[in-house]
Design a protein around this motif. Structure first.
Motif, short mmCIF file in Angstrom:
data_model
loop_
_atom_site.label_atom_id
_atom_site.label_comp_id
_atom_site.label_asym_id
_atom_site.label_seq_id
_atom_site.Cartn_x
_atom_site.Cartn_y
_atom_site.Cartn_z
N ASP A 266 44.97 36.96 47.61
CA ASP A 266 46.01 37.80 48.19
C ASP A 266 45.57 39.25 48.35
N PHE A 267 44.26 39.46 48.36
CA PHE A 267 43.75 40.80 48.60
C PHE A 267 42.33 40.69 49.13
N GLN A 268 41.83 41.77 49.66
CA GLN A 268 40.48 41.80 50.19
C GLN A 268 39.55 42.49 49.21
N ALA A 269 38.37 41.96 49.10
CA ALA A 269 37.42 42.47 48.11
C ALA A 269 36.07 42.72 48.77
N THR A 270 35.66 43.98 48.86
CA THR A 270 34.33 44.27 49.37
C THR A 270 33.29 43.96 48.31
N THR A 271 33.69 43.95 47.07
CA THR A 271 32.76 43.72 45.98
C THR A 271 33.28 42.63 45.05
N MET A 272 32.44 41.68 44.78
CA MET A 272 32.74 40.66 43.79
C MET A 272 31.60 40.61 42.79
N SER B 91 34.61 37.85 39.48
CA SER B 91 35.70 38.81 39.50
C SER B 91 35.64 39.56 40.83
N ALA B 92 36.73 40.23 41.16
CA ALA B 92 36.80 40.94 42.43
C ALA B 92 37.56 42.23 42.27
N ARG B 93 37.20 43.22 43.09
CA ARG B 93 37.93 44.48 43.14
C ARG B 93 38.71 44.54 44.43
N ASP B 94 39.91 45.03 44.34
CA ASP B 94 40.79 45.14 45.50
C ASP B 94 40.36 46.33 46.37
N ILE B 95 40.03 46.07 47.63
CA ILE B 95 39.58 47.12 48.53
C ILE B 95 40.62 48.21 48.70
N ALA B 96 41.88 47.83 48.56
CA ALA B 96 42.95 48.81 48.74
C ALA B 96 43.09 49.72 47.54
N GLU B 97 42.44 49.35 46.45
CA GLU B 97 42.53 50.14 45.23
C GLU B 97 41.16 50.72 44.90
N SER B 98 40.51 51.31 45.87
CA SER B 98 39.12 51.73 45.70
C SER B 98 38.97 52.83 44.68
N SER B 99 40.05 53.52 44.36
CA SER B 99 39.93 54.59 43.39
C SER B 99 40.02 54.07 41.96
N TYR B 100 40.30 52.82 41.80
CA TYR B 100 40.41 52.26 40.47
C TYR B 100 39.25 51.32 40.18
N ASN B 101 39.05 51.03 38.91
CA ASN B 101 37.94 50.18 38.51
C ASN B 101 38.36 48.76 38.23
N GLU B 102 39.67 48.48 38.25
CA GLU B 102 40.14 47.20 37.76
C GLU B 102 39.50 46.03 38.48
N GLN B 103 39.09 45.05 37.71
CA GLN B 103 38.54 43.81 38.24
C GLN B 103 39.48 42.67 37.88
N PHE B 104 39.67 41.77 38.83
CA PHE B 104 40.50 40.58 38.62
C PHE B 104 39.57 39.38 38.49
N PHE B 105 39.74 38.63 37.43
CA PHE B 105 38.81 37.56 37.13
C PHE B 105 39.35 36.20 37.58
N GLY B 106 38.41 35.35 37.99
CA GLY B 106 38.75 33.98 38.30
C GLY B 106 38.82 33.16 37.03
N PRO B 107 39.22 31.89 37.16
CA PRO B 107 39.39 31.03 35.99
C PRO B 107 38.09 30.45 35.44
N GLY B 108 37.00 30.67 36.16
CA GLY B 108 35.71 30.18 35.66
C GLY B 108 35.35 28.79 36.16
N THR B 109 34.06 28.52 36.14
CA THR B 109 33.50 27.20 36.51
C THR B 109 32.57 26.76 35.40
N ARG B 110 32.86 25.61 34.85
CA ARG B 110 32.01 25.06 33.78
C ARG B 110 30.94 24.19 34.43
N LEU B 111 29.68 24.61 34.34
CA LEU B 111 28.55 23.86 34.90
C LEU B 111 27.80 23.17 33.78
N THR B 112 27.63 21.87 33.93
CA THR B 112 26.83 21.08 32.99
C THR B 112 25.72 20.40 33.77
N VAL B 113 24.49 20.68 33.38
CA VAL B 113 23.34 20.09 34.04
C VAL B 113 22.72 19.06 33.11
#
Lengths: 118, 112
Positions: free
Chosen positions: A27-33, A95-117
């Motif tokens: 629900d947001f755009q992220a120039t940086t992940m 994690s991703a940073r909201d492009i609309a909140e470029s003045s802030y540092n907050e990162q929003f994290f995903g739920p993760g992916t468990r990789l088993t090789v």
């Protein structure tokens, strides 16, 4: 708002195969992940910074040819673990940073992916 | 580069008691300090954050304090509940510097 999803949540693969993990800002755009790796009972370690439309920046010690990152749009970054080996088994979190909140540092994290090789 | 230390590594408290987790950082340029809660098998969830122009911030049962001179910040949880049991991570970041450096984590157990 500020939801980040990852797919798949779990993946098991054979040694030598490649695995692609997707990270989406819903629900947001992220120039940086950001891509992190977390081993059991350890902290999050930054692997790389993914920039939309340009090459990713990798942390020292992370092989860029092994962990391919593509950030093709403002809402999607992918991490491909190439020729996976058992030592690549880990919990991968984006994690991703909201492009609309470029003045802030907050990162929003995903739920993760468990990789088993195997 | 930035180095973040976190103590204690494990913490057990009785339900209703308070819990305090402390972090120190090394880079005086760091100015954003978030705290994350991570439950087993899930991604980290932001619970509170503080910026360097503020000394204290509170949100219901959770508070964070920052001492820039000493380069340390602390998480305070009051009236703990069993659902507060999780691993808590602190992090430090500098302005525009997009990278977070995480502490090693604290496993909090709230005993009923």
């Amino acid at each position: 708002g500020a939801v980040v999803s990852q797919h798949p949540s779990r993946v098991i693969c054979k040694s030598g195969t490649s695995v692609k993990i997707e990270c989406r800002s819903l629900d947001f755009q992220a120039t940086t992940m950001f891509w992190y790796r977390q081993f059991p009972k350890q902290s999050l370690m930054l692997m790389a910074t993914s920039n939309e439309g340009s090459k990713a920046t990798y942390e020292q010690g992370v092989e860029k040819d092994k962990f391919l990152i593509n950030h093709a749009s403002l809402t999607l970054s992918t991490l491909t673990v190439t020729s996976a080996h058992p030592e690549d088994s880990s919990f991968y979190i984006c994690s991703a940073r909201d492009i609309a909140e470029s003045s802030y540092n907050e990162q929003f994290f995903g739920p993760g992916t468990r990789l088993t090789v195997l | 580069g930035e180095n973040v230390e976190q103590h204690p590594s494990t913490l057990s408290v009785q339900e209703g008691d308070s819990a305090v987790i402390k972090c120190t950082y090394s880079d005086s340029a760091s100015n954003y300090f978030p705290w994350y809660k991570q439950e087993l098998g899930k991604g980290p969830q932001l619970i509170i954050d503080i910026r360097s122009n503020v000394g204290e911030k509170k949100d219901q049962r959770i508070a964070v304090t920052l001492n820039k001179t000493a380069k340390h910040f602390s998480l305070h949880i009051t009236e703990t509940q069993p659902e507060d049991s999780a691993v808590y991570f602190c992090a430090a970041s500098n302005n525009g510097g997009q990278n977070f450096v995480f502490g090693p984590g604290t496993r909090l157990s709230v005993l009923p």
